[in-house]
Design a protein around this motif. Structure first.
Motif, PDB file in Angstrom:
ATOM      1  N   HIS A 329       0.803  -1.221   0.000  1.00 35.67           N
ATOM      2  CA  HIS A 329       0.000   0.000   0.000  1.00 35.67           C
ATOM      3  C   HIS A 329       0.838   1.275   0.000  1.00 35.67           C
ATOM      4  O   HIS A 329       0.419   2.292  -0.565  1.00 35.67           O
ATOM      5  N   ASP A 330       2.011   1.245   0.609  1.00 34.63           N
ATOM      6  CA  ASP A 330       2.866   2.436   0.577  1.00 34.63           C
ATOM      7  C   ASP A 330       3.365   2.697  -0.842  1.00 34.63           C
ATOM      8  O   ASP A 330       3.397   3.853  -1.296  1.00 34.63           O
ATOM      9  N   GLU A 331       3.768   1.641  -1.524  1.00 38.63           N
ATOM     10  CA  GLU A 331       4.195   1.819  -2.923  1.00 38.63           C
ATOM     11  C   GLU A 331       3.015   2.244  -3.779  1.00 38.63           C
ATOM     12  O   GLU A 331       3.151   3.096  -4.673  1.00 38.63           O
ATOM     13  N   ALA A 332       1.849   1.667  -3.510  1.00 37.49           N
ATOM     14  CA  ALA A 332       0.651   2.059  -4.264  1.00 37.49           C
ATOM     15  C   ALA A 332       0.369   3.549  -4.103  1.00 37.49           C
ATOM     16  O   ALA A 332      -0.067   4.213  -5.050  1.00 37.49           O
ATOM     17  N   ALA A 333       0.606   4.088  -2.901  1.00 40.29           N
ATOM     18  CA  ALA A 333       0.316   5.504  -2.651  1.00 40.29           C
ATOM     19  C   ALA A 333       1.079   6.409  -3.614  1.00 40.29           C
ATOM     20  O   ALA A 333       0.543   7.417  -4.087  1.00 40.29           O
ATOM     21  N   GLU A 334       2.316   6.043  -3.917  1.00 40.89           N
ATOM     22  CA  GLU A 334       3.111   6.840  -4.846  1.00 40.89           C
ATOM     23  C   GLU A 334       2.502   6.814  -6.249  1.00 40.89           C
ATOM     24  O   GLU A 334       2.474   7.823  -6.947  1.00 40.89           O
ATOM     25  N   TRP A 335       2.014   5.641  -6.641  1.00 39.76           N
ATOM     26  CA  TRP A 335       1.401   5.532  -7.970  1.00 39.76           C
ATOM     27  C   TRP A 335       0.056   6.257  -8.016  1.00 39.76           C
ATOM     28  O   TRP A 335      -0.291   6.870  -9.037  1.00 39.76           O
ATOM     29  N   HIS A 336      -0.708   6.203  -6.931  1.00 37.78           N
ATOM     30  CA  HIS A 336      -1.964   6.965  -6.887  1.00 37.78           C
ATOM     31  C   HIS A 336      -1.681   8.457  -7.047  1.00 37.78           C
ATOM     32  O   HIS A 336      -2.387   9.151  -7.794  1.00 37.78           O
ATOM     33  N   ALA A 337      -0.678   8.955  -6.351  1.00 37.50           N
ATOM     34  CA  ALA A 337      -0.346  10.385  -6.428  1.00 37.50           C
ATOM     35  C   ALA A 337       0.040  10.771  -7.854  1.00 37.50           C
ATOM     36  O   ALA A 337      -0.355  11.825  -8.360  1.00 37.50           O
ATOM     37  N   ARG A 338       0.806   9.900  -8.496  1.00 37.44           N
ATOM     38  CA  ARG A 338       1.219  10.173  -9.885  1.00 37.44           C
ATOM     39  C   ARG A 338       0.008  10.187 -10.816  1.00 37.44           C
ATOM     40  O   ARG A 338      -0.111  11.066 -11.683  1.00 37.44           O
ATOM     41  N   ALA A 339      -0.895   9.220 -10.644  1.00 38.44           N
ATOM     42  CA  ALA A 339      -2.072   9.141 -11.510  1.00 38.44           C
ATOM     43  C   ALA A 339      -2.955  10.377 -11.353  1.00 38.44           C
ATOM     44  O   ALA A 339      -3.402  10.970 -12.348  1.00 38.44           O
ATOM     45  N   VAL A 340      -3.207  10.778 -10.107  1.00 33.19           N
ATOM     46  CA  VAL A 340      -4.076  11.922  -9.854  1.00 33.19           C
ATOM     47  C   VAL A 340      -3.430  13.218 -10.339  1.00 33.19           C
ATOM     48  O   VAL A 340      -4.119  14.126 -10.838  1.00 33.19           O
ATOM     49  N   ALA A 341      -2.108  13.322 -10.232  1.00 25.92           N
ATOM     50  CA  ALA A 341      -1.417  14.520 -10.739  1.00 25.92           C
ATOM     51  C   ALA A 341      -1.567  14.635 -12.252  1.00 25.92           C
ATOM     52  O   ALA A 341      -1.687  15.740 -12.787  1.00 25.92           O
ATOM     53  N   GLN A 342      -1.565  13.486 -12.939  1.00 24.78           N
ATOM     54  CA  GLN A 342      -1.685  13.521 -14.398  1.00 24.78           C
ATOM     55  C   GLN A 342      -3.133  13.678 -14.857  1.00 24.78           C
ATOM     56  O   GLN A 342      -3.381  14.203 -15.939  1.00 24.78           O
TER      57      GLN A 342
END
Length: 609
Positions: A329-342
Motif C-alpha cells: 500500500h505504501d508503494e501504491a500511494a506513490e502511484w496513486h499520487a502520480r495518476a491523480v497529478a496527471q
C-alpha cells in the motif's frame, strides 16, 4: 474605453497568440471585455487555439470567461461542455449542456454537435429530443432516422426505436446500420436469439466490420451458445487484433466456462506480436493479471507499458491498483499520487486514492479528499461508502446518520403476482426459469460472488412472463420503499427521492455449497437489493454462525473492518431486502447440497428534464 487603447490591446493579443501565451491573452481580452467587438467569437477562437495546443484547462478558462460575460451565448456553453467532456469532467459538462439545451432554440447548424455531446454525457433522453428535431427538419434522411433509433435505444425507448428501425428497413431492406441496430435492440431487450439472427445477417453482408463479430459473440453467449461465441470473438480479433473489447469478452467467457489455463491466450498472443499494442490493451491485460493475483507478471507488463506511454495517468492508476491488491500500500500511494497529478479531474482515480488512504490509516486525509469530490460526483456511491468508513474511524456522528441500518435497510414479503395460487408456486416456476438462464460454470472474473454463477443479460428486460411478473411485484415494493424515505436534501439517499424510478441493472446469482459474496457496494446505483428465490434449509434464523446471511457495514480487508457485522438479514424465500447502494454488504458461506438463488437489481431515480 477609447478606440486607440483597444487597438493597442488587439495588437498585443496578436503578439501573445504568436507566443502561445494563452493565459495572458485570456486576461487581456477579459480586461477589455466590455468594449471588445465579437467577444464570444474571439473567446471561442482563443479556446480552440488553446485546445489545439494541448492546453485543455486553459481552453476551459477561456470559455468560462465567455459564459460569464455572455451567459446567453449557445456556442460558448456547447463548446465549454465539449471541452469539459474531453477532460473527464462529466458532472460540470452536464451542467453546461443543460444551459446549452435551454438556449438551443431551433439551431439546425449545431444540433448534431449538441446531440453528440448529450450522448457522450449520458443525457440520452435529452439527446432524443434533439434527434427528433433533426428528423423533423429533414425526414427524408435515413441516416438521421438511424441516429434517432440509436439514441432511443440508449434512452431505453425500445418500442419507438423498434418502430423507427422497421420503418428504415421498409425503405431500405439491406441497410447495414439499421440491421446492426436492430441486433443491438434485441440484445438490449434480452432477446439474444433474435439478436444472433440480425448480427449473422450483418456479418454475411459485411464481414470486415469487427463490431459486428463482437456483438454476435455477445448475443451467442447470452443465448448459451458458448463455443460459437468464442469463435465469433476470435473472428473479431482476426479482423482487428487490437480490438480490446473482444480480448476482454473472450477472456471473461473462457474464465466463466472453466478454461482457466487459456483464458488469457488472446492477450498473450497479441502481446508477442509486433507492433507494440495500444495503451488500452495494456490496461485491459493488466486488469486481468491483477484480478487473478498474477502480480509479478502485471508489474512487468505495466513497466513495459509505461516505457511506451510515460505520461499515461491511467497506466499509473493501474499500477496503483495492482500494488494495493498485492498489499504493497505504501508503494501504491506513490502511484496513486502520480495518476491523480496527471488526471486531476478524474473522480474514479481520486476515489481509489482515498481507498488507499483509508487502508494506510489516514482517515482524516481520506475524509478531506472525499468531501472535496462531492461537488463533481454528488451521486457516486463509492464516495459515500468510503466517507462512511472515514467518519467511523474518526468517531464522527455523521457516520451513523449516513448508515442508519434500522431506517434504510428494509425487508418485504413480495405481493403475490396475478395469476398464481400461492407464493411457493410462483417461486417454483421462477426458479425453473432462472436455472435455465444460468449458463456458465463459475463466477464472473470481476464480480463479488464466489462458488456460483451469474446470469448474463439484463434480467428484467427478458420477455418471460414469470420474470415480468416478478418485475411488476418488485416494483410495488420499491415504490413503497421510496415513498417512506424522509425529505432530507443533505442526505445522499433521501436527496434523490423521486416519484419515478428505473432499473439500472438486474441479474440472478446461484450459489453452490460454500458459496458467498465478498463485501462490496454498487457504485452506479441508488437503491440495491436481494430477492430470495431459493433458500436451503441450513440458512435459518436461529443459526449462531449466520450461514448464508446478508451482512451490512463491514468491507473486505484491508479496509478497516469491525466484527461482528453492524447489521444482518436472514434470507427467506419470497423476501426482498432493499438498502442504499453505498452500504457495504456481503454474505457468509453456507453448507448445503441445495443451491441458494437470488435475484438482484439496482434502482436509480428518474428526474424530469
Amino acid at each position: 474605453m477609447g478606440e486607440e487603447p483597444l487597438t493597442g490591446a488587439k495588437a498585443r493579443l496578436a503578439v501573445l497568440l504568436e507566443q502561445d501565451d494563452i493565459a495572458a491573452a485570456r486576461r487581456l481580452i477579459e480586461a477589455h471585455a466590455a468594449a471588445w467587438p465579437n467577444l464570444p467569437e474571439e473567446l471561442l477562437r482563443l479556446a480552440h487555439h488553446a485546445f489545439a495546443q494541448g492546453l485543455a484547462e486553459e481552453a476551459v478558462e477561456c470559455l468560462r470567461v465567455g459564459v460569464r460575460h455572455c451567459p446567453r451565448d449557445f456556442n460558448l456553453w456547447l463548446y465549454l461542455a465539449e471541452t469539459l467532456l474531453a477532460t473527464g469532467r462529466n458532472s460540470e459538462a452536464v451542467s453546461a449542456l443543460r444551459k446549452a439545451l435551454r438556449l438551443s432554440g431551433n439551431r439546425s447548424p449545431e444540433d448534431g454537435r449538441l446531440a453528440q455531446a448529450l450522448e457522450r454525457a449520458g443525457l440520452f433522453p435529452e439527446a432524443v429530443l434533439i434527434r427528433r428535431r433533426l428528423v423533423k427538419r429533414n425526414p427524408r434522411s435515413i441516416q438521421l432516422w438511424i441516429d434517432l433509433a440509436r439514441a432511443l435505444i440508449r434512452a431505453e425507448g425500445f418500442k419507438e426505436a423498434h418502430t423507427v428501425l422497421k420503418q428504415v428497413l421498409r425503405l431500405d431492406p439491406s441497410n447495414l446500420q439499421a440491421q446492426y441496430y436492430m441486433g443491438v435492440l434485441m440484445r438490449e431487450t434480452a432477446r439474444p436469439e433474435e439478436a444472433v439472427k440480425w448480427f449473422e445477417a450483418c456479418a454475411q453482408s459485411s464481414p470486415r466490420h469487427v463490431e459486428i463479430w463482437y456483438n454476435l459473440g455477445n448475443a451467442l453467449a447470452e443465448s448459451g451458445r458458448m463455443t460459437e461465441a468464442e469463435a465469433a470473438y476470435e473472428e473479431a480479433l482476426r479482423r482487428n487484433f487490437d480490438y480490446v473489447p473482444a480480448h476482454d469478452s473472450l477472456a471473461r467467457l473462457r474464465w466463466q466456462m472453466g478454461a482457466k489455463k487459456r483464458f488469457l491466450a488472446s492477450y498473450e498472443a497479441r502481446h508477442r506480436r509486433p507492433p507494440p499494442p495500444p495503451e488500452a490493451f495494456y490496461l485491459s491485460y493488466a486488469q486481468k493479471l491483477t484480478l487473478t493475483k498474477r502480480f509479478d507478471e502485471g508489474r512487468t507488463l505495466l513497466e513495459e507499458a509505461l516505457r511506451r506511454y510515460p505520461a499515461s495517468g491511467y497506466l499509473a492508476a493501474a499500477r496503483a491498483r495492482l500494488e494495493d491488491e498485492a498489499g504493497a500500500h505504501d508503494e501504491a500511494a506513490e502511484w496513486h499520487a502520480r495518476a491523480v497529478a496527471q488526471l486531476p479531474h478524474d473522480v474514479e482515480l481520486a476515489l481509489f486514492q482515498a481507498w488507499n488512504l483509508l487502508v494506510r490509516g489516514e482517515a482524516e486525509k481520506a475524509q478531506d479528499l472525499l468531501l472535496g469530490l462531492r461537488k463533481n460526483a454528488p451521486n457516486h456511491q463509492f464516495l459515500y461508502a468510503l466517507l462512511a468508513l472515514a467518519w467511523r474511524e474518526l468517531d464522527d456522528p455523521r457516520a451513523a446518520t449516513l448508515l442508519d441500518y434500522q431506517r434504510f435497510v428494509k425487508r418485504y414479503t413480495i405481493p403475490l403476482p396475478d395469476g398464481y395460487q400461492s407464493l411457493s408456486a410462483f417461486l417454483e416456476e421462477l426458479a425453473v426459469c432462472l436455472d435455465r438462464l444460468h449458463q456458465t460454470r463459475r463466477h464472473p472474473l470481476d464480480q463479488t460472488l464466489r462458488g456460483g454463477s451469474q446470469t448474463l443479460d439484463f434480467l428484467f428486460r427478458r420477455p418471460d412472463p414469470v420474470i415480468q411478473a416478478l418485475r411488476q411485484t418488485i416494483s410495488r415494493c420499491v415504490a413503497r420503499y421510496i415513498a417512506a424515505l424522509p425529505k432530507d436534501p443533505d442526505h445522499p439517499l433521501c436527496a434523490r427521492k423521486s416519484g419515478k424510478f428505473r432499473f439500472a441493472g438486474s441479474w440472478s446469482v446461484r450459489l453452490q455449497n460454500a458459496g458467498y459474496h465478498v463485501s462490496h457496494i454498487h457504485p452506479a446505483g441508488w437503491i440495491s437489493s436481494a430477492f430470495y428465490v431459493r433458500v436451503p434449509p441450513t440458512i435459518r434464523r436461529n443459526d449462531p454462525e449466520r450461514q448464508g446471511w446478508l451482512e451490512f457495514g463491514e468491507p473486505e480487508p484491508p479496509l478497516p473492518r469491525r466484527v461482528p457485522a453492524a447489521h444482518a438479514e436472514c434470507p427467506e424465500e419470497g423476501v426482498l431486502v432493499l438498502f442504499p447502494s453505498y452500504l457495504w454488504h456481503g454474505t457468509r458461506p453456507f453448507h448445503s447440497t441445495q443451491t441458494r438463488m437470488t435475484v438482484a437489481f439496482d434502482v436509480i431515480p428518474i428526474r424530469s428534464m
